[in-house]
Design a protein around this motif. Structure first.
Motif, PDB file in Angstrom:
ATOM      1  N   VAL A  52      78.223   6.251  68.017  1.00  8.89           N
ATOM      2  CA  VAL A  52      77.416   7.247  68.418  1.00  8.89           C
ATOM      3  C   VAL A  52      77.606   8.921  68.843  1.00  8.89           C
ATOM      4  N   THR A 111      68.150  10.171  60.470  1.00  9.03           N
ATOM      5  CA  THR A 111      67.898   9.810  61.571  1.00  9.03           C
ATOM      6  C   THR A 111      67.374  11.473  61.763  1.00  9.03           C
ATOM      7  N   ILE A 149      70.655  13.569  70.170  1.00  8.02           N
ATOM      8  CA  ILE A 149      70.484  11.728  71.200  1.00  8.02           C
ATOM      9  C   ILE A 149      69.739  10.612  70.269  1.00  8.02           C
ATOM     10  N   ALA A 150      69.091  10.993  69.361  1.00  8.16           N
ATOM     11  CA  ALA A 150      68.080  10.172  68.695  1.00  8.16           C
ATOM     12  C   ALA A 150      69.494   9.566  67.613  1.00  8.16           C
ATOM     13  N   LEU A 153      71.741   7.619  69.891  1.00  7.73           N
ATOM     14  CA  LEU A 153      70.621   5.924  69.604  1.00  7.73           C
ATOM     15  C   LEU A 153      71.075   5.163  68.333  1.00  7.73           C
ATOM     16  N   LEU A 156      74.223   4.439  68.301  1.00 10.62           N
ATOM     17  CA  LEU A 156      74.677   3.075  69.065  1.00 10.62           C
ATOM     18  C   LEU A 156      73.986   1.820  69.553  1.00 10.62           C
ATOM     19  N   MET A 157      72.906   1.969  68.989  1.00 14.97           N
ATOM     20  CA  MET A 157      72.030   0.518  68.136  1.00 14.97           C
ATOM     21  C   MET A 157      73.657  -0.235  66.879  1.00 14.97           C
ATOM     22  N   CYS A 180      69.149   0.351  61.857  1.00 17.14           N
ATOM     23  CA  CYS A 180      69.903   0.970  62.895  1.00 17.14           C
ATOM     24  C   CYS A 180      68.892   2.557  62.900  1.00 17.14           C
ATOM     25  N   GLY A 184      66.834   3.967  66.453  1.00 17.03           N
ATOM     26  CA  GLY A 184      66.727   4.981  67.590  1.00 17.03           C
ATOM     27  C   GLY A 184      66.199   5.516  67.143  1.00 17.03           C
ATOM     28  N   LEU A 187      63.805   3.851  69.867  1.00 17.07           N
ATOM     29  CA  LEU A 187      64.172   3.993  71.029  1.00 17.07           C
ATOM     30  C   LEU A 187      63.753   6.267  71.617  1.00 17.07           C
ATOM     31  N   PHE A 188      64.507   6.663  70.492  1.00 16.83           N
ATOM     32  CA  PHE A 188      64.047   8.435  71.686  1.00 16.83           C
ATOM     33  C   PHE A 188      62.480   8.266  72.060  1.00 16.83           C
ATOM     34  N   LEU A 191      61.514   7.157  75.057  1.00 16.96           N
ATOM     35  CA  LEU A 191      61.886   8.027  76.124  1.00 16.96           C
ATOM     36  C   LEU A 191      60.908   9.311  76.526  1.00 16.96           C
TER      37      LEU A 191
END
Length: 199
Positions: A52, A111, A149-150, A153, A156-157, A180, A184, A187-188, A191
């Motif tokens: 992370v 990312t 944050i992205a 994420l 984290l994945m 991954c 992420g 997911l961002f 959200l």
């Protein structure tokens, strides 16, 4: 749906991963086992803080290099990502920094290749932005925190996929970190949409 994923970091890693798995499947090799453990067990067994934090750092370093550079070469997302990955690999062994940390930084750099307008507002390159996106001036701290944050994420994945023994093949099977990172980014975006930001 042409260029549906344009401007989203990690999409090329996902493409490589899908391509490699199609070739492997045609040869009878299974690369994705599916989770062999629960998410709760993966959280307990995986050191999630490393992927992370390193994913967030890689993402921020890449976008910072892109945005701060007055050199066209360094502003290029692919070159910026490559430089961040190279620097992370050179730090392996210094102060306990591991090859796994370097891999997560490099995954985070994918990312950081995302277009900020696409990541935060969902603006597809070449399409007309929404009035909300046009009226917002993106401050540097918002840009960096968004990418952090992205990237986190995506990290984290990555950590969860390893902790859940998702991959049946050893390292060197292309596209896992990029996949991954792409998840992420998705997911961002999800959200952000839930919070009413962007399209």
């Amino acid at each position: 749906y042409f260029n549906f994923c344009l401007g989203m970091g990690g999409r090329l890693g996902l493409t490589a991963f899908v391509g490699i798995n199609v070739i492997a499947a045609l040869q009878g090799i299974t690369a994705i086992l599916g989770p062999s453990t629960t998410v709760a067990a993966a959280v307990q067994s995986s050191p999630l803080i490393v992927p992370v934090v390193c994913g967030a750092l890689g993402s921020v370093a890449t976008i910072a290099l892109r945005e701060a550079s007055d050199d066209n070469a360094a502003a290029d997302p692919v070159r910026a990502s490559a430089l961040v990955g190279l620097l992370a690999s050179m730090l392996v062994g210094i102060g306990g920094f591991s090859d796994f940390g370097a891999l997560c930084v490099y995954g985070g750099s994918f990312t950081g290749m995302s277009l900020p307008s696409r990541l935060l507002y969902g603006i597809i390159p070449g399409k007309k932005p929404t009035p909300q996106a046009q009226s917002v001036n993106l401050k540097p701290w918002v840009l960096l925190s968004t990418l952090a944050i992205a990237g986190g994420l995506g990290g984290l994945m990555h950590g969860l996929s390893l902790g859940m023994n998702w991959w049946s093949v050893p390292g060197g099977w292309g596209g896992k970190a990029g996949t991954c990172s792409f998840v992420g980014v998705l997911l961002f975006r999800g959200l952000a949409k839930l919070c009413g930001i962007g399209a």
